[in-house]
Design an enzyme around this catalytic site. Structure first.
Site, PDB file in Angstrom:
ATOM      1  N   SER A  19       0.831  -1.212   0.000  1.00  0.00           N
ATOM      2  CA  SER A  19       0.000   0.000   0.000  1.00  0.00           C
ATOM      3  C   SER A  19       0.862   1.258   0.000  1.00  0.00           C
ATOM      4  O   SER A  19       1.868   1.336   0.715  1.00  0.00           O
ATOM      5  CB  SER A  19      -0.886   0.040   1.253  1.00  0.00           C
ATOM      6  OG  SER A  19      -1.805  -1.024   1.248  1.00  0.00           O
ATOM      7  N   TYR A 156      -9.723   3.589 -16.884  1.00  0.00           N
ATOM      8  CA  TYR A 156      -9.862   4.157 -15.528  1.00  0.00           C
ATOM      9  C   TYR A 156     -11.316   4.582 -15.249  1.00  0.00           C
ATOM     10  O   TYR A 156     -11.774   4.559 -14.125  1.00  0.00           O
ATOM     11  CB  TYR A 156      -8.872   5.301 -15.326  1.00  0.00           C
ATOM     12  CG  TYR A 156      -8.589   5.609 -13.871  1.00  0.00           C
ATOM     13  CD1 TYR A 156      -8.095   4.622 -13.015  1.00  0.00           C
ATOM     14  CD2 TYR A 156      -8.824   6.883 -13.342  1.00  0.00           C
ATOM     15  CE1 TYR A 156      -7.845   4.890 -11.679  1.00  0.00           C
ATOM     16  CE2 TYR A 156      -8.567   7.160 -12.008  1.00  0.00           C
ATOM     17  CZ  TYR A 156      -8.074   6.167 -11.183  1.00  0.00           C
ATOM     18  OH  TYR A 156      -7.835   6.447  -9.868  1.00  0.00           O
ATOM     19  N   LYS A 163     -11.875  10.830  -9.116  1.00  0.00           N
ATOM     20  CA  LYS A 163     -10.623  11.536  -8.789  1.00  0.00           C
ATOM     21  C   LYS A 163     -10.712  13.024  -9.170  1.00  0.00           C
ATOM     22  O   LYS A 163     -10.114  13.862  -8.504  1.00  0.00           O
ATOM     23  CB  LYS A 163      -9.427  10.880  -9.481  1.00  0.00           C
ATOM     24  CG  LYS A 163      -9.059   9.497  -8.933  1.00  0.00           C
ATOM     25  CD  LYS A 163      -8.695   9.505  -7.460  1.00  0.00           C
ATOM     26  CE  LYS A 163      -8.003   8.205  -7.047  1.00  0.00           C
ATOM     27  NZ  LYS A 163      -7.790   8.121  -5.581  1.00  0.00           N
TER      28      LYS A 163
HETATM   29  P1  NAD Z   1      -4.376  -0.283  -1.676  1.00  0.00           P
HETATM   30  O1  NAD Z   1      -5.322  -1.327  -2.143  1.00  0.00           O
HETATM   31  O2  NAD Z   1      -3.218  -0.724  -0.894  1.00  0.00           O
HETATM   32  O3  NAD Z   1      -5.151   0.853  -0.876  1.00  0.00           O
HETATM   33  C1  NAD Z   1      -6.508   1.158  -1.087  1.00  0.00           C
HETATM   34  C2  NAD Z   1      -7.161   1.194   0.283  1.00  0.00           C
HETATM   35  O4  NAD Z   1      -8.513   1.631   0.203  1.00  0.00           O
HETATM   36  C3  NAD Z   1      -7.183  -0.196   0.946  1.00  0.00           C
HETATM   37  O5  NAD Z   1      -6.523  -0.131   2.188  1.00  0.00           O
HETATM   38  C4  NAD Z   1      -8.672  -0.449   1.163  1.00  0.00           C
HETATM   39  O6  NAD Z   1      -8.947  -1.180   2.343  1.00  0.00           O
HETATM   40  C5  NAD Z   1      -9.191   0.974   1.258  1.00  0.00           C
HETATM   41  N1  NAD Z   1     -10.649   1.079   1.110  1.00  0.00           N
HETATM   42  C6  NAD Z   1     -11.422   0.708   0.048  1.00  0.00           C
HETATM   43  N2  NAD Z   1     -12.716   0.943   0.333  1.00  0.00           N
HETATM   44  C7  NAD Z   1     -12.761   1.491   1.576  1.00  0.00           C
HETATM   45  C8  NAD Z   1     -13.811   1.944   2.435  1.00  0.00           C
HETATM   46  N3  NAD Z   1     -15.110   1.876   2.064  1.00  0.00           N
HETATM   47  N4  NAD Z   1     -13.486   2.447   3.657  1.00  0.00           N
HETATM   48  C9  NAD Z   1     -12.199   2.505   4.049  1.00  0.00           C
HETATM   49  N5  NAD Z   1     -11.164   2.082   3.297  1.00  0.00           N
HETATM   50  C10 NAD Z   1     -11.452   1.581   2.071  1.00  0.00           C
HETATM   51  O7  NAD Z   1      -3.893   0.477  -3.019  1.00  0.00           O
HETATM   52  P2  NAD Z   1      -3.064   1.831  -3.230  1.00  0.00           P
HETATM   53  O8  NAD Z   1      -2.611   1.776  -4.643  1.00  0.00           O
HETATM   54  O9  NAD Z   1      -2.105   2.037  -2.143  1.00  0.00           O
HETATM   55  O10 NAD Z   1      -4.225   2.931  -3.181  1.00  0.00           O
HETATM   56  C11 NAD Z   1      -4.205   4.019  -2.282  1.00  0.00           C
HETATM   57  C12 NAD Z   1      -4.597   5.310  -2.987  1.00  0.00           C
HETATM   58  O11 NAD Z   1      -3.614   5.615  -3.959  1.00  0.00           O
HETATM   59  C13 NAD Z   1      -5.931   5.257  -3.738  1.00  0.00           C
HETATM   60  O12 NAD Z   1      -6.612   6.481  -3.547  1.00  0.00           O
HETATM   61  C14 NAD Z   1      -5.498   5.142  -5.183  1.00  0.00           C
HETATM   62  O13 NAD Z   1      -6.462   5.664  -6.060  1.00  0.00           O
HETATM   63  C15 NAD Z   1      -4.259   5.988  -5.149  1.00  0.00           C
HETATM   64  N6  NAD Z   1      -3.342   5.801  -6.292  1.00  0.00           N
HETATM   65  C16 NAD Z   1      -2.848   4.570  -6.583  1.00  0.00           C
HETATM   66  C17 NAD Z   1      -1.997   4.407  -7.681  1.00  0.00           C
HETATM   67  C18 NAD Z   1      -1.475   3.051  -8.070  1.00  0.00           C
HETATM   68  O14 NAD Z   1      -1.085   2.892  -9.226  1.00  0.00           O
HETATM   69  N7  NAD Z   1      -1.427   2.076  -7.161  1.00  0.00           N
HETATM   70  C19 NAD Z   1      -1.638   5.522  -8.457  1.00  0.00           C
HETATM   71  C20 NAD Z   1      -2.152   6.794  -8.103  1.00  0.00           C
HETATM   72  C21 NAD Z   1      -3.007   6.917  -7.013  1.00  0.00           C
HETATM   73  O1  0WE Z   2      -7.113   4.371  -8.242  1.00  0.00           O
HETATM   74  C1  0WE Z   2      -6.629   3.378  -8.731  1.00  0.00           C
HETATM   75  C2  0WE Z   2      -7.386   2.064  -8.719  1.00  0.00           C
HETATM   76  C3  0WE Z   2      -8.444   2.045  -7.660  1.00  0.00           C
HETATM   77  C4  0WE Z   2      -9.423   0.919  -7.780  1.00  0.00           C
HETATM   78  C5  0WE Z   2      -9.095  -0.372  -8.183  1.00  0.00           C
HETATM   79  C6  0WE Z   2     -10.062  -1.370  -8.211  1.00  0.00           C
HETATM   80  C7  0WE Z   2      -9.770  -2.759  -8.695  1.00  0.00           C
HETATM   81  C8  0WE Z   2     -10.754  -3.781  -8.159  1.00  0.00           C
HETATM   82  C9  0WE Z   2     -10.727   1.175  -7.450  1.00  0.00           C
HETATM   83  N1  0WE Z   2     -11.686   0.233  -7.469  1.00  0.00           N
HETATM   84  C10 0WE Z   2     -11.369  -1.027  -7.837  1.00  0.00           C
HETATM   85  N2  0WE Z   2     -12.374  -1.957  -7.846  1.00  0.00           N
HETATM   86  C11 0WE Z   2     -12.154  -3.270  -8.055  1.00  0.00           C
HETATM   87  O2  0WE Z   2     -13.107  -4.063  -8.090  1.00  0.00           O
HETATM   88  N3  0WE Z   2      -5.401   3.481  -9.343  1.00  0.00           N
HETATM   89  C12 0WE Z   2      -4.814   4.792  -9.505  1.00  0.00           C
HETATM   90  C13 0WE Z   2      -4.651   2.339  -9.907  1.00  0.00           C
HETATM   91  C14 0WE Z   2      -4.970   2.270 -11.356  1.00  0.00           C
HETATM   92  O3  0WE Z   2      -6.091   1.698 -11.808  1.00  0.00           O
HETATM   93  C15 0WE Z   2      -6.106   1.832 -13.189  1.00  0.00           C
HETATM   94  C16 0WE Z   2      -4.960   2.510 -13.596  1.00  0.00           C
HETATM   95  C17 0WE Z   2      -4.218   2.797 -12.425  1.00  0.00           C
HETATM   96  C18 0WE Z   2      -2.915   3.519 -12.365  1.00  0.00           C
HETATM   97  C19 0WE Z   2      -7.057   1.434 -14.115  1.00  0.00           C
HETATM   98  C20 0WE Z   2      -6.838   1.679 -15.464  1.00  0.00           C
HETATM   99  C21 0WE Z   2      -5.700   2.345 -15.887  1.00  0.00           C
HETATM  100  C22 0WE Z   2      -4.734   2.770 -14.958  1.00  0.00           C
END
Ligand code: NAD
Ligand code: 0WE
Length: 256
Positions: A19, A156, A163
């Protein structure tokens, strides 16, 4: 070493060691911060509890952000344990997998609502309930966002709309809370292989294309994001609020 000595920071969104919020937690702990963690359900609690304990955190509380009651209870508990809060890391996003599979034009009303509720409204709700614990001393709130808020990134979909609402909420919260020296900013990270990314089809290919196109010729790491998070959570960024900062190896700055 001790940039966060005596600072109390709440993290929402640690699910496991991959995470983004966990990378931020480790960096904060290295700088002497006192940390509190939340979990969405019992399955996540089992993962988060040992992680929090690794960083000597004694405050691990439930908070499904879709529940007003759970958000209220969270801050009532933090008020009695800590009294005040210096910083909040909001690192939560969710959209129904069904809506991410369909063409964007077929997004359901319920799915649109869920994505915006969990991924955008939750920041407003958390900031509102945190306000009484931050208003005397000021504080810093950060959230995680993605380029899909500003461009139509393939696949997305409704998350991009959520977002966009999140980034606008950052600006309105900054305007609202600035007089109490509470700053609100968003960090826009490039793709990172986390649990939230694991359900996304062709995520590996996306990351490979990203590294090839980005000026720095690599993918972003949790540590890249964590270093910027420390800047925004600390007094080093005292004059910045309402901002969205890309931590994306320069990807957003180039075309073709
Ligand atoms: P992650 O799965 O580790 O974190 C997502 C978290 O959201 C999890 O801990 C999950 O339990 C929590 N969550 C979902 N529904 C919830 C609810 N109803 N109440 C409380 N918590 C809830 O994945 P991550 O990539 O670390 O995502 C964290 C943030 O970073 C997100 O906002 C995501 O959009 C953002 N982000 C991720 C990426 C990527 O590529 N991984 C890129 C840019 C931004
Ligand atoms: O915010 C995200 C992903 C968040 C997310 C992911 C899931 C997968 C499983 C939210 N909801 C769900 N629901 C599910 O059921 N990111 C920034 C990561 C992400 O997701 C993409 C990206 C990137 C980067 C999807 C398409 C293209 C790029």
């Amino acid at each position: 070493m001790e940039l966060f000595k005596n600072k109390k920071i709440l993290l929402l969104g640690v699910a496991n060691k991959k995470s983004i919020a966990w990378s931020i937690a480790e960096a904060l702990s290295n700088e002497g911060a006192e940390l509190a963690f939340t979990y969405v359900n019992e399955a996540i609690e089992k993962r988060v509890r040992p992680l929090a304990e690794e960083l000597n955190s004694k405050i691990i509380l439930p908070c499904d952000v879709q529940s007003d009651e759970e958000i209220e209870n969270l801050f009532a508990e933090l008020e009695s344990r800590w009294g005040t809060i210096d910083g909040i890391v909001h690192s939560i996003a969710y959209a129904d997998g069904e809506d991410l599979k369909k063409p964007f034009s077929q997004t359901s009303r319920a799915g649109f609502h869920t994505a915006l509720d969990v991924s955008a409204y939750s920041l407003v709700a958390v900031a509102g309930k945190a306000f009484p614990l931050m208003k005397e001393k000021g504080g810093s709130i950060i959230t995680l966002t993605y380029l899909g808020a500003q461009r139509a990134v393939p696949n997305y979909k409704v998350m991009g709309v959520a977002k966009a609402a999140l980034e606008a909420s950052v600006r309105y919260l900054a305007a609202d809370l600035g007089e109490n020296n509470i700053r609100v900013n968003a960090l826009s990270a490039g793709p990172i292989k986390t649990l939230a990314a694991s359900g996304i089809p062709q995520f590996r290919e996306l990351m490979a294309k990203f590294a090839a196109a980005a000026p720095l010729k690599r993918n972003v790491t949790g540590e890249d994001v964590a270093k910027t998070a420390l800047f925004y959570l600390s007094d080093l960024s005292s004059g910045i609020t309402g901002e969205t900062t890309f931590i994306d190896c320069g990807f957003n700055a180039v075309a073709l």
